[in-house]
Scaffold this active site. Structure first.
Site, short mmCIF file in Angstrom:
data_model
loop_
_atom_site.label_atom_id
_atom_site.label_comp_id
_atom_site.label_asym_id
_atom_site.label_seq_id
_atom_site.Cartn_x
_atom_site.Cartn_y
_atom_site.Cartn_z
N ASP A 25 0.68 4.96 8.91
CA ASP A 25 1.57 5.78 8.09
C ASP A 25 2.33 6.78 8.96
O ASP A 25 3.23 7.48 8.48
CB ASP A 25 0.81 6.48 6.95
CG ASP A 25 -0.28 7.40 7.44
OD1 ASP A 25 -0.58 7.41 8.65
OD2 ASP A 25 -0.86 8.12 6.60
N SER A 26 2.01 6.80 10.27
CA SER A 26 2.83 7.53 11.24
C SER A 26 4.26 6.99 11.23
O SER A 26 5.17 7.64 11.75
CB SER A 26 2.23 7.44 12.64
OG SER A 26 1.88 6.11 12.95
N ASP A 64 -2.03 1.00 6.96
CA ASP A 64 -2.53 2.28 6.44
C ASP A 64 -2.28 2.41 4.95
O ASP A 64 -1.17 2.14 4.47
CB ASP A 64 -1.80 3.44 7.14
CG ASP A 64 -2.68 4.18 8.12
OD1 ASP A 64 -3.92 4.11 8.00
OD2 ASP A 64 -2.12 4.84 9.01
N LYS A 93 -6.52 0.52 6.23
CA LYS A 93 -7.22 1.69 6.78
C LYS A 93 -6.99 2.86 5.84
O LYS A 93 -5.88 3.03 5.33
CB LYS A 93 -6.72 2.03 8.18
CG LYS A 93 -7.29 3.34 8.73
CD LYS A 93 -7.02 3.53 10.21
CE LYS A 93 -5.68 4.10 10.55
NZ LYS A 93 -5.41 5.44 9.97
N GLU A 95 -8.09 7.23 5.26
CA GLU A 95 -8.64 8.43 5.89
C GLU A 95 -9.78 9.01 5.06
O GLU A 95 -9.67 9.12 3.83
CB GLU A 95 -7.54 9.48 6.07
CG GLU A 95 -6.46 9.04 7.05
CD GLU A 95 -5.40 10.09 7.32
OE1 GLU A 95 -5.55 11.25 6.86
OE2 GLU A 95 -4.41 9.75 7.99
N GLU A 162 -10.28 10.30 15.44
CA GLU A 162 -9.06 10.95 15.93
C GLU A 162 -9.31 12.40 16.32
O GLU A 162 -9.83 13.20 15.52
CB GLU A 162 -7.95 10.87 14.86
CG GLU A 162 -6.68 11.59 15.32
CD GLU A 162 -5.42 11.23 14.56
OE1 GLU A 162 -5.45 10.33 13.70
OE2 GLU A 162 -4.38 11.85 14.86
O1 KIV Z 1 -0.85 6.36 11.40
C1 KIV Z 1 -1.30 6.26 12.54
O2 KIV Z 1 -0.56 6.06 13.52
C2 KIV Z 1 -2.74 6.41 12.75
C3 KIV Z 1 -3.24 6.43 14.16
C4 KIV Z 1 -2.96 7.74 14.77
C5 KIV Z 1 -4.66 6.06 14.24
O3 KIV Z 1 -3.46 6.55 11.81
#
Ligand code: KIV
Length: 245
Positions: A25-26, A64, A93, A95, A162
């Site tokens: 989600d980055s 994500d 994934k 959090e 992280e």
């Molecule tokens: O969204 C992302 O890039 C991440 C990584 C930093 C693990 O969750």
């Protein structure tokens, strides 16, 4: 692992020996220019996941679950996971674990491989008040270790650690049977992940301590753009053999 958000880079990652891709989600920050990952939506993640899946055949693709998509109950989380899996993700994934254990369990029991993420959880940046490393104090360190253990019990297949002290990451890694994937968590995780644009040095204005740059792509790209611009303005591009006759 590396993050990836688009077809062009997915092709390149697929040509490398990197084991797995995270459509993180980055993307909200790296691709769309938002200040935090809170702006990522299921639709945004679905589009990026589909593009990566078209380019990176043969790689494990983890997508994500964006901000709050797994905090609105099981049906909403299932819809979000379905969108990502049908777009081409092999796993999702999410959090944290506190407050949504039922969702993690339901996803796992539905046959969806789930990756966990503890330590600094960027979706909680407003609660933290910044991106400082987590787990430097005993109570918080113990809670991060507990969350990682709980995720393993719930059946996740790996967990991202992280921005936590290397010694804590080592302890967690030793205590789990599932692999840990570190980012800013030292060398003793089972694997590592970096944001692709960070490792390629595509944005020198953002350089966290843990993000080693393996290429100086920002200057290389800007030099190429300047060379193109000069060639056009000098009338040397396009040449005869770059034109149709
Ligand atoms: O969204 C992302 O890039 C991440 C990584 C930093 C693990 O969750």
């Amino acid at each position: 692992m590396a993050t990836c958000y688009d077809f062009t880079f997915a092709r390149l990652v697929a040509m490398s020996p990197i084991d797995a891709i995270l459509v993180g989600d980055s993307a909200a920050m790296v691709v769309h220019g938002f200040e935090t990952t809170l702006s990522a939506t299921v639709e945004m993640m679905q589009t990026h996941t589909a593009a990566v899946a078209r380019g990176a055949r043969g790689k494990l693709i983890v997508a994500d679950m964006p901000f709050l998509s797994f905090r609105k109950g099981i049906p909403a989380a299932m819809e979000a996971a379905q969108s990502l899996m049908t777009a081409g993700a092999h796993a999702v994934k999410l959090e944290g674990v506190t407050g949504h254990e039922d969702v993690v369990q339901h996803l796992v029991q539905s046959g969806i491989p789930v990756m966990g993420h503890v330590g600094l959880q960027p979706q909680s940046v407003k609660a933290y008040g910044g991106y400082q490393p987590r787990g430097r104090q005993g109570v918080e360190a113990a809670d991060i270790a507990r969350q990682a253990r709980r995720l393993e019990e719930l059946g996740v297949f790996a967990v991202v650690l992280e921005c936590i002290p290397a010694v804590l990451a080592k302890k967690i890694t030793r205590s789990l049977r599932i692999p840990t994937i570190g980012i800013g968590a030292g060398a003793n995780c089972d694997g590592q992940i970096l944001v692709l644009q960070d490792m390629l040095g595509l944005n020198t204005s953002f350089h966290p301590r843990f993000a080693r740059t393996f290429l100086k792509a920002e200057s290389t790209v800007v030099e190429a753009l300047a060379a193109y611009d000069s060639a056009v303005k000098a009338g040397t591009f396009p040449a005869e053999d770059e034109s149709y006759h």
